[in-house]
Design an enzyme around this catalytic site. Structure first.
Site, mmCIF file in Angstrom:
data_model
loop_
_atom_site.group_PDB
_atom_site.id
_atom_site.type_symbol
_atom_site.label_atom_id
_atom_site.label_comp_id
_atom_site.label_asym_id
_atom_site.label_seq_id
_atom_site.Cartn_x
_atom_site.Cartn_y
_atom_site.Cartn_z
ATOM 1 N N SER A 85 0.810 -1.228 0.000
ATOM 2 C CA SER A 85 0.000 0.000 0.000
ATOM 3 C C SER A 85 0.841 1.276 0.000
ATOM 4 O O SER A 85 0.289 2.369 0.104
ATOM 5 C CB SER A 85 -0.916 0.001 1.229
ATOM 6 O OG SER A 85 -0.144 -0.119 2.408
ATOM 7 N N THR A 120 -1.953 3.876 4.457
ATOM 8 C CA THR A 120 -0.953 4.911 4.206
ATOM 9 C C THR A 120 -0.023 4.985 5.388
ATOM 10 O O THR A 120 -0.479 4.799 6.518
ATOM 11 C CB THR A 120 -1.685 6.265 4.090
ATOM 12 O OG1 THR A 120 -2.537 6.215 2.951
ATOM 13 C CG2 THR A 120 -0.737 7.439 4.004
ATOM 14 N N THR A 141 1.791 7.113 0.190
ATOM 15 C CA THR A 141 0.899 5.981 -0.092
ATOM 16 C C THR A 141 0.864 5.671 -1.577
ATOM 17 O O THR A 141 1.180 6.530 -2.410
ATOM 18 C CB THR A 141 -0.538 6.327 0.371
ATOM 19 O OG1 THR A 141 -1.366 5.179 0.279
ATOM 20 C CG2 THR A 141 -1.164 7.418 -0.477
ATOM 21 N N ARG A 175 -6.658 9.197 -10.091
ATOM 22 C CA ARG A 175 -7.265 9.479 -8.779
ATOM 23 C C ARG A 175 -6.176 9.887 -7.772
ATOM 24 O O ARG A 175 -5.129 9.267 -7.664
ATOM 25 C CB ARG A 175 -8.003 8.243 -8.284
ATOM 26 C CG ARG A 175 -8.689 8.424 -6.911
ATOM 27 C CD ARG A 175 -7.833 7.962 -5.765
ATOM 28 N NE ARG A 175 -8.549 7.975 -4.500
ATOM 29 C CZ ARG A 175 -7.984 7.736 -3.321
ATOM 30 N NH1 ARG A 175 -6.703 7.457 -3.245
ATOM 31 N NH2 ARG A 175 -8.676 7.788 -2.209
ATOM 32 N N THR A 213 -5.383 8.318 7.639
ATOM 33 C CA THR A 213 -5.375 7.148 6.765
ATOM 34 C C THR A 213 -6.823 6.715 6.570
ATOM 35 O O THR A 213 -7.704 7.102 7.329
ATOM 36 C CB THR A 213 -4.523 6.013 7.381
ATOM 37 O OG1 THR A 213 -4.490 4.915 6.473
ATOM 38 C CG2 THR A 213 -5.059 5.547 8.716
ATOM 39 N N GLY A 214 -7.037 5.938 5.537
ATOM 40 C CA GLY A 214 -8.396 5.488 5.263
ATOM 41 C C GLY A 214 -8.899 6.027 3.937
ATOM 42 O O GLY A 214 -8.097 6.369 3.065
HETATM 43 N N1 ASP Z 1 -5.792 7.623 2.495
HETATM 44 C C1 ASP Z 1 -5.288 6.833 1.396
HETATM 45 C C2 ASP Z 1 -5.962 7.257 0.134
HETATM 46 O O1 ASP Z 1 -7.141 7.537 0.141
HETATM 47 C C3 ASP Z 1 -5.423 5.377 1.565
HETATM 48 C C4 ASP Z 1 -5.268 4.807 2.956
HETATM 49 O O2 ASP Z 1 -4.736 5.416 3.836
HETATM 50 O O3 ASP Z 1 -5.688 3.709 3.215
HETATM 51 O O4 ASP Z 1 -5.333 7.242 -0.893
#
Ligand code: ASP
Length: 325
Positions: A81, A183, A201, A211, A234-235
């Site tokens: 990731s 991330t 990330t 994107r 994150t997320g």
């Molecule tokens: N925040 C990151 C994104 O949307 C992904 C993640 O942290 O899981 O690209």
């Protein structure tokens, strides 16, 4: 995830537990900040913190520490990731997002950058060598090459195989805490009391080409205010962008919230907006204050973070969360 076994659960009292240790007779003015300190997201935060700590423990600058720290998962082909080995977009391209911010509010970012294993260092070059904050796509790659970064293939056989498997259904449905996103966000305070942060990330796996998530966006994926504190996220990046999440967390700390209270309140905004639907979203925030307190909060269970200071031995902690199941 779950590569590291040592982990503690930190509930709502995390902020209190992480308060600087001061004698009970100490007055407010005499309180000494816990520093240096470094915190970072997810299980890979432990190895990243160790690298950052080499710099922080020898009097180095937080900015250098966060850059070197997040380079660890960036360069690890087994982390799917971040950086090398990151899962690609739906066209099979690994596109990376990163940003960095220092104690003077200098910042740099790259988005949708391909072929460069350490986007965080390109972001730092954007910060230090240009008059801009963010470069994207082809322009970011061109800049990186001009700065001497090497072009390389970031798609590992494992990530390619996972992508080909995904193509069979081509269903884009990020599931909270399943390894198709995560991330590394790292925020640190050095021995001088200066704060910096880094966030990097490969973004959501199988995203649309082009994107960009929250991670390279100053204020969304990362924010540092040297008077107050620093936060990272994150997320699902789209949700963090909509609320300018990391900036919100820092502003809530400015209003007197502890890091964990601030993270919790930011998560609460998503719950308020989506109600029951927020059960399908994962967002986590992680923050430190100028006093060296730390805290985190996530929508769903499963968000982990690592903490290292002179008092804390690089522990992996489970974040408190809005939903328990
Ligand atoms: N925040 C990151 C994104 O949307 C992904 C993640 O942290 O899981 O690209």
């Amino acid at each position: 995830m779950n590569k590291t076994t040592r982990r503690k659960f930190i509930g709502y009292g995390a902020a209190a537990l992480s308060m600087p240790l001061v004698p009970s007779c100490a007055t407010e003015e005499k309180k000494e900040a816990v520093r240096p300190i470094v915190v970072s997201t997810w299980n890979f935060g432990v190895a990243a913190n160790s690298e950052a700590w080499k710099i922080l423990s020898t009097g180095g600058r937080a900015l250098d520490a966060v850059e070197k720290g997040v380079q660890v998962p960036e360069g690890d082909p087994t982390e799917s990731s971040v950086g090398l080995g990151g899962l690609p977009d739906r066209e099979g391209r690994v596109t990376l997002d990163a940003c960095i911010m220092d104690e003077h509010a200098n910042c740099g970012a790259v988005a949708c950058l391909e072929h460069i294993v350490h986007p965080i260092s390109v972001a730092r070059k954007v910060m230090e060598e240009t008059q801009h904050v963010m470069l994207v796509g082809e322009g970011a790659l061109q800049f990186a090459l001009e700065q001497g970064f090497e072009k390389q293939n970031l798609l590992t056989p494992e990530s390619e195989a996972a992508w080909k498997e995904w193509l069979k259904t081509s269903e884009y449905k990020p599931v909270a805490n399943i390894e198709n996103h995560d991330t590394i966000g790292m925020v640190a305070m050095d021995a001088e009391g200066n704060l910096s942060g880094a966030c990097t990330t490969s973004g959501m796996a199988y995203k649309l080409r082009g994107r960009v998530g929250d991670s390279p966006i100053i204020g969304a994926g990362l924010y540092v205010d040297n008077e107050i504190g620093a936060a990272t996220s994150t997320g699902v990046g789209e949700e963090v962008i909509k609320m300018v999440g990391s900036h919100l967390v820092v502003e809530l700390m400015r209003q007197g919230r502890s890091p964990q209270q601030a993270c919790k309140e930011a998560v609460g905004r998503i719950v308020k907006r989506y109600g029951e639907k927020s059960k399908d979203i994962q967002v986590g925030f992680l923050a430190i204050s100028k006093q060296g307190e730390y805290g985190a909060y996530a929508l769903q269970m499963g968000f982990t973070y690592a903490v290292k200071s002179n008092n804390i031995d690089n522990e992996l902690l489970d974040s408190a969360s809005h939903y328990d199941l």
